[in-house]
Design a protein around this motif. Structure first.
Motif, PDB file in Angstrom:
ATOM      1  N   UNK A   5      -0.306  86.125 -26.205  1.00 23.50           N
ATOM      2  CA  UNK A   5      -0.188  84.781 -25.659  1.00 23.50           C
ATOM      3  C   UNK A   5       1.020  84.094 -26.289  1.00 23.50           C
ATOM      4  N   UNK A   6       2.030  83.814 -25.454  1.00 25.75           N
ATOM      5  CA  UNK A   6       3.251  83.164 -25.925  1.00 25.75           C
ATOM      6  C   UNK A   6       3.114  81.648 -25.867  1.00 25.75           C
ATOM      7  N   UNK A   7       3.873  80.988 -26.723  1.00 26.44           N
ATOM      8  CA  UNK A   7       3.981  79.529 -26.698  1.00 26.44           C
ATOM      9  C   UNK A   7       5.289  79.124 -27.348  1.00 26.44           C
ATOM     10  N   UNK A   8       5.658  77.861 -27.179  1.00 31.03           N
ATOM     11  CA  UNK A   8       6.825  77.345 -27.860  1.00 31.03           C
ATOM     12  C   UNK A   8       8.050  77.125 -27.006  1.00 31.03           C
ATOM     13  N   UNK A   9       7.976  77.525 -25.741  1.00 30.52           N
ATOM     14  CA  UNK A   9       9.120  77.307 -24.877  1.00 30.52           C
ATOM     15  C   UNK A   9       9.302  75.835 -24.547  1.00 30.52           C
ATOM     16  N   UNK A  10      10.422  75.534 -23.898  1.00 32.85           N
ATOM     17  CA  UNK A  10      10.675  74.146 -23.517  1.00 32.85           C
ATOM     18  C   UNK A  10      12.102  73.932 -23.103  1.00 32.85           C
ATOM     19  N   UNK A  11      12.465  72.659 -22.981  1.00 33.95           N
ATOM     20  CA  UNK A  11      13.809  72.260 -22.604  1.00 33.95           C
ATOM     21  C   UNK A  11      14.552  71.807 -23.861  1.00 33.95           C
ATOM     22  N   UNK A  12      15.738  72.347 -24.056  1.00 37.67           N
ATOM     23  CA  UNK A  12      16.523  72.008 -25.240  1.00 37.67           C
ATOM     24  C   UNK A  12      17.986  71.906 -24.844  1.00 37.67           C
ATOM     25  N   UNK A  13      18.735  71.070 -25.549  1.00 36.32           N
ATOM     26  CA  UNK A  13      20.163  70.933 -25.276  1.00 36.32           C
ATOM     27  C   UNK A  13      20.932  72.100 -25.885  1.00 36.32           C
ATOM     28  N   UNK A  14      22.097  72.411 -25.333  1.00 37.75           N
ATOM     29  CA  UNK A  14      22.941  73.453 -25.945  1.00 37.75           C
ATOM     30  C   UNK A  14      23.190  73.161 -27.416  1.00 37.75           C
ATOM     31  N   UNK A  15      23.108  74.208 -28.233  1.00 42.87           N
ATOM     32  CA  UNK A  15      23.256  74.051 -29.670  1.00 42.87           C
ATOM     33  C   UNK A  15      21.951  73.805 -30.396  1.00 42.87           C
ATOM     34  N   UNK A  16      20.901  73.548 -29.641  1.00 41.44           N
ATOM     35  CA  UNK A  16      19.603  73.263 -30.229  1.00 41.44           C
ATOM     36  C   UNK A  16      18.832  74.510 -30.625  1.00 41.44           C
ATOM     37  N   UNK A  17      17.609  74.300 -31.092  1.00 43.19           N
ATOM     38  CA  UNK A  17      16.762  75.391 -31.584  1.00 43.19           C
ATOM     39  C   UNK A  17      15.364  75.308 -30.993  1.00 43.19           C
ATOM     40  N   UNK A  18      14.744  76.467 -30.886  1.00 43.43           N
ATOM     41  CA  UNK A  18      13.344  76.575 -30.506  1.00 43.43           C
ATOM     42  C   UNK A  18      12.737  77.735 -31.281  1.00 43.43           C
ATOM     43  N   UNK A  19      11.431  77.671 -31.510  1.00 42.49           N
ATOM     44  CA  UNK A  19      10.726  78.800 -32.094  1.00 42.49           C
ATOM     45  C   UNK A  19       9.595  79.202 -31.162  1.00 42.49           C
ATOM     46  N   UNK A  20       9.669  80.426 -30.691  1.00 49.67           N
ATOM     47  CA  UNK A  20       8.613  80.973 -29.851  1.00 49.67           C
ATOM     48  C   UNK A  20       7.581  81.683 -30.713  1.00 49.67           C
ATOM     49  N   UNK A  21       6.334  81.610 -30.287  1.00 46.46           N
ATOM     50  CA  UNK A  21       5.247  82.298 -30.969  1.00 46.46           C
ATOM     51  C   UNK A  21       4.517  83.200 -29.984  1.00 46.46           C
ATOM     52  N   UNK A  22       3.972  84.283 -30.494  1.00 41.36           N
ATOM     53  CA  UNK A  22       3.172  85.200 -29.686  1.00 41.36           C
ATOM     54  C   UNK A  22       1.948  85.577 -30.508  1.00 41.36           C
ATOM     55  N   UNK A  23       0.792  85.066 -30.100  1.00 39.36           N
ATOM     56  CA  UNK A  23      -0.464  85.389 -30.775  1.00 39.36           C
ATOM     57  C   UNK A  23      -1.017  86.686 -30.204  1.00 39.36           C
ATOM     58  N   UNK A  24      -1.213  87.653 -31.071  1.00 34.92           N
ATOM     59  CA  UNK A  24      -1.661  88.975 -30.647  1.00 34.92           C
ATOM     60  C   UNK A  24      -3.105  89.220 -31.082  1.00 34.92           C
ATOM     61  N   UNK A  25      -3.866  89.840 -30.208  1.00 36.77           N
ATOM     62  CA  UNK A  25      -5.221  90.256 -30.547  1.00 36.77           C
ATOM     63  C   UNK A  25      -5.483  91.617 -29.926  1.00 36.77           C
ATOM     64  N   UNK A  26      -6.396  92.361 -30.537  1.00 37.00           N
ATOM     65  CA  UNK A  26      -6.760  93.656 -29.986  1.00 37.00           C
ATOM     66  C   UNK A  26      -5.894  94.817 -30.433  1.00 37.00           C
ATOM     67  N   UNK A  27      -4.909  94.559 -31.306  1.00 28.57           N
ATOM     68  CA  UNK A  27      -4.091  95.656 -31.832  1.00 28.57           C
ATOM     69  C   UNK A  27      -4.894  96.401 -32.879  1.00 28.57           C
ATOM     70  N   UNK A  28      -5.013  97.714 -32.705  1.00 28.83           N
ATOM     71  CA  UNK A  28      -5.866  98.488 -33.601  1.00 28.83           C
ATOM     72  C   UNK A  28      -5.110  99.543 -34.408  1.00 28.83           C
ATOM     73  N   UNK A  29      -3.902  99.906 -33.997  1.00 28.07           N
ATOM     74  CA  UNK A  29      -3.138 100.922 -34.694  1.00 28.07           C
ATOM     75  C   UNK A  29      -2.351 100.294 -35.849  1.00 28.07           C
ATOM     76  N   UNK A  30      -2.146 101.069 -36.907  1.00 30.00           N
ATOM     77  CA  UNK A  30      -1.372 100.560 -38.037  1.00 30.00           C
ATOM     78  C   UNK A  30       0.123 100.596 -37.753  1.00 30.00           C
ATOM     79  N   UNK A  31       0.553 101.430 -36.823  1.00 30.97           N
ATOM     80  CA  UNK A  31       1.962 101.485 -36.456  1.00 30.97           C
ATOM     81  C   UNK A  31       2.135 100.947 -35.042  1.00 30.97           C
TER      82      UNK A  31
END
Length: 124
Positions: A5-31
């Protein structure tokens, strides 16, 4: 069953910053390999950055020095810090994950079987 599940997108001016997040669940392998992709209207899905379970990272040339991929293993969250954003960074950004191995380079959308729904980033 892997869910991303991603979040953090939006509208930003050139030169600006954003941080996207991705919440992960159900991953079972160590690699695993987890990555960020983006797709602009009328264009193919493009690889942006990837990180594997050992912490090795890879970036497409157009974002090197501006974007940073990271992960919080305890929170099972993937991040993409985007600085010095440009109008050409405008796209839908997707989180992807593939278990059972590291990242194959160059990493491609076809390498991943688990995808989030995307979050829109607009630089204008």
């Amino acid at each position: 069953h892997v869910q991303l599940v991603e979040s953090g997108g939006g509208l930003v001016q050139p030169g600006g910053s954003l941080r996207l997040s991705c919440a992960a669940s159900g991953l079972t392998y160590s690699s695993y390999c987890m990555g960020w992709f983006r797709q602009a209207p009328g264009k193919e899905r493009e690889a942006v950055a990837a990180v594997d379970s050992d912490g090795s990272t890879s970036y497409t040339d157009s974002v090197k020095g501006r974007f940073t991929i990271s992960q919080d293993n305890e929170e099972k969250t993937l991040y993409l810090q985007m600085n010095s954003l440009k109008p050409e960074d405008t796209a839908m950004y997707y989180c992807a994950a593939e278990e059972g191995g590291g990242c194959y380079l160059p990493f491609r959308a076809s390498d991943f079987s688990n995808w989030g729904q995307g979050t829109q980033v607009t630089v204008s």
